[in-house]
Structures are given as structure tokens and as C-alpha cells.
Design an enzyme around this catalytic site. Structure first.
Site, PDB file in Angstrom:
ATOM      1  N   ASN A   9      57.843  18.833  74.142  1.00  0.00           N
ATOM      2  CA  ASN A   9      58.912  19.788  73.839  1.00  0.00           C
ATOM      3  C   ASN A   9      58.368  21.235  73.981  1.00  0.00           C
ATOM      4  O   ASN A   9      57.559  21.697  73.179  1.00  0.00           O
ATOM      5  CB  ASN A   9      59.400  19.521  72.412  1.00  0.00           C
ATOM      6  CG  ASN A   9      60.570  20.401  72.024  1.00  0.00           C
ATOM      7  OD1 ASN A   9      60.640  21.561  72.397  1.00  0.00           O
ATOM      8  ND2 ASN A   9      61.485  19.836  71.255  1.00  0.00           N
ATOM      9  N   GLU A  36      57.562   6.458  69.195  1.00  0.00           N
ATOM     10  CA  GLU A  36      57.979   6.738  67.811  1.00  0.00           C
ATOM     11  C   GLU A  36      58.468   5.446  67.180  1.00  0.00           C
ATOM     12  O   GLU A  36      59.305   4.757  67.757  1.00  0.00           O
ATOM     13  CB  GLU A  36      59.121   7.766  67.791  1.00  0.00           C
ATOM     14  CG  GLU A  36      58.634   9.176  68.027  1.00  0.00           C
ATOM     15  CD  GLU A  36      59.683  10.235  67.702  1.00  0.00           C
ATOM     16  OE1 GLU A  36      60.768   9.893  67.182  1.00  0.00           O
ATOM     17  OE2 GLU A  36      59.406  11.409  67.970  1.00  0.00           O
ATOM     18  N   ASP A  65      56.883  16.319  63.964  1.00  0.00           N
ATOM     19  CA  ASP A  65      58.157  15.616  63.950  1.00  0.00           C
ATOM     20  C   ASP A  65      59.115  16.354  63.049  1.00  0.00           C
ATOM     21  O   ASP A  65      58.732  16.780  61.958  1.00  0.00           O
ATOM     22  CB  ASP A  65      57.975  14.189  63.419  1.00  0.00           C
ATOM     23  CG  ASP A  65      57.857  13.230  64.556  1.00  0.00           C
ATOM     24  OD1 ASP A  65      58.842  13.082  65.294  1.00  0.00           O
ATOM     25  OD2 ASP A  65      56.758  12.667  64.729  1.00  0.00           O
ATOM     26  N   SER A  66      60.347  16.497  63.519  1.00  0.00           N
ATOM     27  CA  SER A  66      61.280  17.256  62.701  1.00  0.00           C
ATOM     28  C   SER A  66      62.636  16.571  62.669  1.00  0.00           C
ATOM     29  O   SER A  66      62.924  15.690  63.481  1.00  0.00           O
ATOM     30  CB  SER A  66      61.401  18.678  63.232  1.00  0.00           C
ATOM     31  OG  SER A  66      61.318  18.693  64.630  1.00  0.00           O
ATOM     32  N   GLY A 144      68.234  22.942  70.737  1.00  0.00           N
ATOM     33  CA  GLY A 144      68.581  21.892  69.776  1.00  0.00           C
ATOM     34  C   GLY A 144      69.686  22.320  68.823  1.00  0.00           C
ATOM     35  O   GLY A 144      70.729  22.846  69.237  1.00  0.00           O
ATOM     36  N   LYS A 167      63.121  33.685  63.502  1.00  0.00           N
ATOM     37  CA  LYS A 167      63.109  32.255  63.137  1.00  0.00           C
ATOM     38  C   LYS A 167      61.705  31.836  62.691  1.00  0.00           C
ATOM     39  O   LYS A 167      61.543  31.121  61.710  1.00  0.00           O
ATOM     40  CB  LYS A 167      63.573  31.409  64.331  1.00  0.00           C
ATOM     41  CG  LYS A 167      63.521  29.905  64.069  1.00  0.00           C
ATOM     42  CD  LYS A 167      63.863  29.064  65.281  1.00  0.00           C
ATOM     43  CE  LYS A 167      63.629  27.592  65.006  1.00  0.00           C
ATOM     44  NZ  LYS A 167      63.778  26.733  66.177  1.00  0.00           N
ATOM     45  N   HIS A 172      61.401  25.823  59.201  1.00  0.00           N
ATOM     46  CA  HIS A 172      60.739  24.613  58.692  1.00  0.00           C
ATOM     47  C   HIS A 172      59.381  24.438  59.387  1.00  0.00           C
ATOM     48  O   HIS A 172      58.391  24.096  58.768  1.00  0.00           O
ATOM     49  CB  HIS A 172      61.644  23.398  58.924  1.00  0.00           C
ATOM     50  CG  HIS A 172      62.166  23.251  60.332  1.00  0.00           C
ATOM     51  ND1 HIS A 172      62.857  24.255  60.971  1.00  0.00           N
ATOM     52  CD2 HIS A 172      62.067  22.247  61.234  1.00  0.00           C
ATOM     53  CE1 HIS A 172      63.170  23.851  62.203  1.00  0.00           C
ATOM     54  NE2 HIS A 172      62.713  22.636  62.381  1.00  0.00           N
TER      55      HIS A 172
HETATM   56  P1  IMP Z   1      61.636  15.309  67.270  1.00  0.00           P
HETATM   57  O1  IMP Z   1      60.845  15.933  66.192  1.00  0.00           O
HETATM   58  O2  IMP Z   1      61.050  15.596  68.616  1.00  0.00           O
HETATM   59  O3  IMP Z   1      61.955  13.870  67.038  1.00  0.00           O
HETATM   60  O4  IMP Z   1      62.990  16.087  67.384  1.00  0.00           O
HETATM   61  C1  IMP Z   1      63.979  16.167  66.462  1.00  0.00           C
HETATM   62  C2  IMP Z   1      65.178  16.825  67.080  1.00  0.00           C
HETATM   63  O5  IMP Z   1      65.642  17.747  66.119  1.00  0.00           O
HETATM   64  C3  IMP Z   1      64.928  17.633  68.362  1.00  0.00           C
HETATM   65  O6  IMP Z   1      65.193  16.918  69.509  1.00  0.00           O
HETATM   66  C4  IMP Z   1      65.909  18.774  68.229  1.00  0.00           C
HETATM   67  O7  IMP Z   1      67.140  18.387  68.768  1.00  0.00           O
HETATM   68  C5  IMP Z   1      66.031  18.924  66.738  1.00  0.00           C
HETATM   69  N1  IMP Z   1      65.161  20.001  66.250  1.00  0.00           N
HETATM   70  C6  IMP Z   1      63.942  19.905  65.660  1.00  0.00           C
HETATM   71  N2  IMP Z   1      63.472  21.113  65.334  1.00  0.00           N
HETATM   72  C7  IMP Z   1      64.400  21.987  65.737  1.00  0.00           C
HETATM   73  C8  IMP Z   1      64.470  23.405  65.692  1.00  0.00           C
HETATM   74  O8  IMP Z   1      63.576  24.125  65.232  1.00  0.00           O
HETATM   75  N3  IMP Z   1      65.597  23.930  66.190  1.00  0.00           N
HETATM   76  C9  IMP Z   1      66.608  23.198  66.712  1.00  0.00           C
HETATM   77  N4  IMP Z   1      66.589  21.890  66.788  1.00  0.00           N
HETATM   78  C10 IMP Z   1      65.483  21.278  66.309  1.00  0.00           C
END
Ligand code: IMP
Length: 187
Positions: A9, A36, A65-66, A144, A167, A172
């Protein structure tokens, strides 16, 4: 000092590079698609991924991971945020809670760092806010869920409207990376 960040990402990479630079940590990107596991727990997911990344590159590495946890939806999409974003997107989320008065949500970020098979440490960051009633991209666009998340500390602006610099002061991801940066520098 340099650490590898396993992620595909580009937005996360940009944010992590800027934030960790504060601690004089240089981020080296590894384009690795980590598997994952299915779990309701971001920490568990990130630990599994970082273990995989470490086995692949055999160097100290971190993953992030978020997820967006919406209160009135019992925390959905949470760990499924990536899939939900790709399928129903921001419009779908707005529709799901259109008639709800409770728009509270929490954005969570977990950093998992691994430097040997039996050394994994995690750092958690979270930012509270609400989901907007419409998509608000501002001049920067964001990525996102940025255009629909209004952080409490954000003067009524979405992450997207705030732009990267603003931001990065309250996000987070900033909070989890800050804990990681402080820990890493202090060892
Ligand atoms: P992962 O951590 O790659 O599984 O992603 C979680 C999903 O949450 C991402 O694909 C984004 O769509 C969304 N996401 C995570 N962090 C952010 C952020 O800081 N801004 C906007 N979307 C986020």
C-alpha cells in the site's frame, strides 16, 4: 537507522516514511503481499503477517494492519475493511448507516515488528471520530475511507480534507508509529 516495511500500500508507505523520519528511522519498502488470516483481531492478523514477512526476507521487518470500526454496526467493517472498501466502498458504508443517528467510529492501526522467529512486538494506535453523511474529499482527495472519516481532533474536517501533513499529526497510524518509533529508538 533503517527498517523494512512489508506492504503493498503506497499510501501507508508514504505516511510511515514521514512519521518515522521524526525518529530518524528510514523506511525501506518491501513489496510483499503477506497472507492475512481471518480473525476479528487486528493484532492477531498483523502478528501472522509479520511472521510470514520475516520468514521471507530474514531481516527485521514491520507490517501495519488497520481497520475502521463503526459503533452502530458492532465494529463492522473492522478487520474486513480492505474487502469492504473494495466491494461496497465509501458509498456503501454511507448507505448502511444513512438512517442511524449514532455515527461514531474508531480507526485502529496495529504495527507488528519482528526481528527473529520468537520476537514479535505490537503497537496500537486509535483515533475516534464520526462517519460523515457524504463523501468529502477536499483538495487532496485522500485514499480509502479518508473522505468519510471525521476525526474528533480534526476541526470537522475529514482525513481527506485535512491533507497528509495534518492527518499525520492525529491519525491512528501516527499513534501506532509514534509508539513504535519511541520504543525502537530507546532500545
Ligand atoms: P489493511 O490494513 O491493508 O487490511 O487495510 C484496511 C483498509 O482500511 C484499507 O484497505 C483502507 O481501505 C482502509 N484504511 C486503513 N487505513 C486507512 C487510512 O488511514 N485512511 C483511509 N483508509 C484507510
Amino acid at each position: 537507522m533503517k527498517i523494512h516495511f512489508a506492504s503493498s500500500n503506497k499510501n501507508k508507505l508514504k505516511e510511515a516514511t514521514k512519521i518515522l523520519a521524526i525518529y530518524k528511522i528510514k523506511v525501506e519498502s518491501i513489496l510483499l503481499e503477506c497472507p492475512e488470516i481471518q480473525s476479528n483481531d487486528l493484532e492477531e492478523i498483523s502478528k501472522f503477517s509479520v511472521k510470514y514477512a520475516f520468514k521471507e526476507i530474514k531481516k527485521p521487518v514491520f507490517v501495519e494492519d488497520s481497520g475502521l470500526f463503526i459503533e452502530v454496526l458492532s465494529g463492522f467493517p473492522g478487520p474486513y475493511s480492505s474487502y469492504v472498501y473494495k466491494t461496497i466502498g465509501n458509498d456503501g458504508i454511507l448507505k448502511l448507516i444513512k438512517d442511524k443517528t449514532n455515527k461514531n467510529a474508531i480507526f485502529k492501526s496495529v504495527i507488528a515488528y519482528c526481528e527473529s522467529e520468537d520476537f514479535i512486538i505490537t503497537f496500537i494506535g486509535q483515533t475516534s471520530g464520526t462517519i460523515s453523511t457524504k463523501i468529502l474529499k477536499g483538495n487532496n482527495g485522500g485514499w480509502g475511507f479518508d473522505p468519510i472519516f471525521l476525526p474528533k481532533e480534526g476541526n470537522n474536517k475529514t482525513y481527506a480534507e485535512m491533507g497528509l501533513e495534518e492527518k499525520n499529526k492525529i491519525s491512528h497510524r501516527k499513534k501506532s508509529l509514534e509508539k513504535f518509533g519511541i520504543w525502537f529508538k530507546g532500545r
